[in-house]
Scaffold this active site. Structure first.
Site, short mmCIF file in Angstrom:
data_model
loop_
_atom_site.label_atom_id
_atom_site.label_comp_id
_atom_site.label_asym_id
_atom_site.label_seq_id
_atom_site.Cartn_x
_atom_site.Cartn_y
_atom_site.Cartn_z
N TYR A 206 24.24 64.75 32.50
CA TYR A 206 23.67 64.59 31.16
C TYR A 206 22.79 63.36 31.05
O TYR A 206 22.08 63.18 30.07
CB TYR A 206 24.78 64.53 30.10
CG TYR A 206 25.59 65.81 29.96
CD1 TYR A 206 25.32 66.93 30.75
CD2 TYR A 206 26.63 65.90 29.06
CE1 TYR A 206 26.06 68.09 30.64
CE2 TYR A 206 27.38 67.07 28.94
CZ TYR A 206 27.09 68.15 29.74
OH TYR A 206 27.84 69.31 29.63
N LYS B 209 34.54 69.13 42.31
CA LYS B 209 34.05 70.29 43.06
C LYS B 209 33.71 69.78 44.46
O LYS B 209 32.57 69.88 44.93
CB LYS B 209 32.84 70.89 42.32
CG LYS B 209 32.34 72.21 42.85
CD LYS B 209 33.27 73.37 42.55
CE LYS B 209 32.73 74.65 43.18
NZ LYS B 209 33.74 75.71 43.27
N ASP C 105 37.02 74.98 39.24
CA ASP C 105 37.22 76.41 38.97
C ASP C 105 38.72 76.74 38.93
O ASP C 105 39.19 77.50 38.08
CB ASP C 105 36.47 77.29 39.99
CG ASP C 105 36.42 76.70 41.38
OD1 ASP C 105 36.82 75.54 41.55
OD2 ASP C 105 35.98 77.39 42.32
N ASP D 241 33.35 68.38 29.52
CA ASP D 241 32.76 69.02 28.34
C ASP D 241 33.22 70.49 28.28
O ASP D 241 33.72 70.98 27.26
CB ASP D 241 31.23 68.94 28.47
CG ASP D 241 30.51 69.33 27.20
OD1 ASP D 241 31.18 69.58 26.19
OD2 ASP D 241 29.26 69.39 27.23
N ASP E 148 36.49 72.46 25.84
CA ASP E 148 36.26 73.58 24.91
C ASP E 148 37.24 74.71 25.24
O ASP E 148 37.81 75.34 24.36
CB ASP E 148 34.82 74.10 25.01
CG ASP E 148 33.91 73.44 23.97
OD1 ASP E 148 34.22 72.30 23.56
OD2 ASP E 148 32.91 74.06 23.57
#
Ligand code: NAD
Length: 365
Positions: free
Chosen positions: A143, A193, A225, A249, A253
């Site tokens: 970001y 990851k 994952d 992020d 959610d």
């Protein structure tokens, strides 16, 4: 009895609606415990772009610098300001606050209330015992990395974003997670990851090194994952999750659904700056401006109200007052009141202002 200055940036969409209720609750805490909260309001997001030409003005940044904490609603949601071609994006306000105030640690606790286990789309038996804290890195990664652009080439358009983390950035957020785990169930899950990304391999190596300073806390590594799957399969297996900006992020959610709705989840963004009362921080619900329900008195104000509780705990060291808010929320939910997003047959559905009033009144009892 203390005197605390709070910059209130309600923002766009449902932001002002939910912040109004959080302020109402704070005022009752002030009355009950004899504290004074000096609230200074300023514009952010679309409102600020229209009135001041920027998503957050320099004057508002200075107000935030002078304050003991920031209470933030949400920004965005107006189509003409959305998308990469928009010159000024409302979300820039948040990015500027996070970056310039060095708020690198975003804490998102997820502790579904017993009375709401049926409100989640996940089976209640899978939710039993869930009490986790996501520590998300907030000022680095994709970001913020440069270059980040869409550009023309002889083959047509291409786009690039940059994922960059320094060892120092990883170290400070991982340390935050270990410190917080010490006050909880002493387990850190570091999510990356590492089978694909170099940044993740450095992340994992750094987490292993920091873990040696915390022999009383266990560390496990999980690929992002697998973590996404495990959050739904067995959320109670987590204590503290630490991860980079974008993974955090997305995972939070997803995790919000464990608590029944995004409207339930508060957050704190912290750095290292100390004020006279504690650690300076920015407090906001994890949800956005929800344009689909804005202006209809339908938003759930609990995430904003619980964000105010986090502010009392982390920035003002008012632990009992924070607990009073959390207990008030629980009491109102247990009494059978539900906001629109938590609709349950047989329970009483109440709108934003009514939910705020009920919780504020439960504080004065
Ligand atoms: P959103 O979080 O605003 O809404 C997602 C869904 O959840 C919507 O259906 C909404 O009605 C519902 N919802 C969210 N909060 C709720 C609440 N308190 N009570 C009841 N229902 C609630 O996400 P979105 O729709 O993807 O984004 C809308 C705008 O918000 C976009 O411009 C986005 O960029 C912005 N956004 C801002 C922030 C922030 O300010 N921190 C965070 C996320 C998204």
């Amino acid at each position: 009895m203390g005197n605390y200055s709070i910059a209130v940036l309600a923002g766009d969409g449902i932001g002002p609606e939910v912040i109004e209720q959080a302020v109402r609750v704070l005022q009752n805490i002030g009355k009950r415990y004899g504290h004074t909260f000096n609230l200074q309001y300023a514009m952010v997001g679309v409102a600020a772009i229209e009135a001041e030409g920027n998503a957050i003005s320099d004057a508002t940044m200075q107000l935030c610098q002078r304050s003991d904490a920031i209470l933030f609603g949400a920004v965005g949601g107006i189509p003409r300001f959305e998308g990469p071609n928009s010159k000024i994006q409302p979300e820039r306000a948040l990015f500027r606050l996070r970056k310039e105030l060095a708020l690198y640690a975003n804490l998102r606790p997820i502790h579904p209330l017993k009375a709401l286990l049926n409100a989640s789309t996940i089976k209640p038996e899978a939710l039993q015992g869930t009490d986790l804290l996501v520590v998300r890195e907030l000022t680095g990664g994709l970001y913020f990395g440069k270059p980040s652009e869409i550009r023309e080439t002889s083959q047509g358009l291409e786009a690039v974003d940059t994922l960059l983390y320094s060892e120092k950035e990883i170290e400070r957020i991982v340390r935050t997670a270990f410190e917080l785990a010490r006050g909880r169930r002493k387990k850190v899950t570091s999510v990356d990851k590492a089978n694909v990304l170099s940044t993740s391999r450095l992340w994992r190596r750094t987490a292993d090194r920091i873990a040696q300073d915390y022999p009383d806390v266990s560390l496990e590594h999980l690929l992002v994952d697998t973590c996404a799957m495990q959050l739904i399969r067995q959320p109670s297996s987590f204590d503290v999750i630490v991860t980079e900006n974008m993974f955090g992020d997305i995972l939070t959610d997803e995790a919000s659904m464990l608590a029944g709705s995004m409207g339930m989840l508060p957050s704190a963004s912290l750095g290292t700056r100390e004020t006279a009362h504690g650690l300076f921080g920015l407090y906001e619900p994890i949800h956005g401006s929800a344009p689909d329900i804005a202006g209809q008195n339908k938003a759930n104000p609990i995430a904003a109200i619980l964000s105010a509780a986090m502010m009392l705990r982390h920035s003002f060291n008012l632990k009992q007052e924070a607990q009073t808010i959390e207990t008030a929320v629980e009491m109102v939910i247990e009494a059978g009141y539900r906001s629109v997003d938590l609709y349950e047959p047989g329970k009483e559905t109440v709108h934003t202002k009514e939910m705020g009033r009920l919780i504020a009144e439960a504080i004065t009892v």
